[in-house]
Design an enzyme around this catalytic site. Sequence first.
Site, mmCIF file in Angstrom:
data_model
loop_
_atom_site.group_PDB
_atom_site.id
_atom_site.type_symbol
_atom_site.label_atom_id
_atom_site.label_comp_id
_atom_site.label_asym_id
_atom_site.label_seq_id
_atom_site.Cartn_x
_atom_site.Cartn_y
_atom_site.Cartn_z
ATOM 1 N NE ARG A 1 -5.961 -2.525 24.624
ATOM 2 C CZ ARG A 1 -7.047 -2.386 23.881
ATOM 3 N NH1 ARG A 1 -7.562 -3.437 23.257
ATOM 4 N NH2 ARG A 1 -7.625 -1.214 23.747
ATOM 5 C CD GLU B 1 -5.707 4.080 20.235
ATOM 6 O OE1 GLU B 1 -5.902 3.412 21.281
ATOM 7 O OE2 GLU B 1 -6.555 4.852 19.753
ATOM 8 C CE LYS C 1 -9.396 5.547 23.124
ATOM 9 N NZ LYS C 1 -8.321 4.556 23.406
#
Length: 218
Positions: free
Chosen positions: A46, A42, A134
């Site tokens: 960012r 994943e 999640k």
Amino acid sequence: MNENIKNEIDKGGIIAVLEIENEKNAVPLAKALLDGGITIIELALRTPAAIPSISLIAKEVPQMFLGVGTIIEAEQVSMLRNGSNQNDVRFGVSPGINPEIVKKAIEADLPFAPGIATPSELELAISLGCTTVKFFPAEGLGGLNYLKSINAPYNHLGIKYIPLGGVSVDNLASYAKFNSVLAIGGSWIATKELINTQNWAEITKRAKDALDIWKTNR
């Protein structure tokens, strides 16, 4: 999230959560994880290096099952599904649940797992058609005991969870034993420090250790 994607994630078990600050580290990082047996990542949106890293990994390490995290703007879904990256990203996740982003992901045919922390957020996810979510921040919320508690009323629906946040080698075994956990997300396997210092050997070791625990307890 369709069954084919869920099966691939279930088969891998461990998702290495990555924040890459320099795209030159993307390919050796992916190879180090593969050497340790981890086949799913994943990659967090960012840093400016995230998008070029996606392309590099998809091209140079195609056997890596590539997911993208920290999708917190609807425009990011469009970006991932347009241009050169449209076939590179296999699934997306977000730390929270934003109905606009979930709907955008469905429209763009991007398998997606929104983040949930409460029963109300789980019900919202279910209402939007999400059966894989999640669970974040897992340990901060109360860990596996809390997850079991909120799952209980919805267990008959077959919801699958990807816990992330505080999951480590110390509690990984417990998560692996809970059937409603599809896979876990681990940021300790390849920390920013390990990536930036190019400590590929340690990353491979952590990947192997995590996968061994998962397979032993699954």
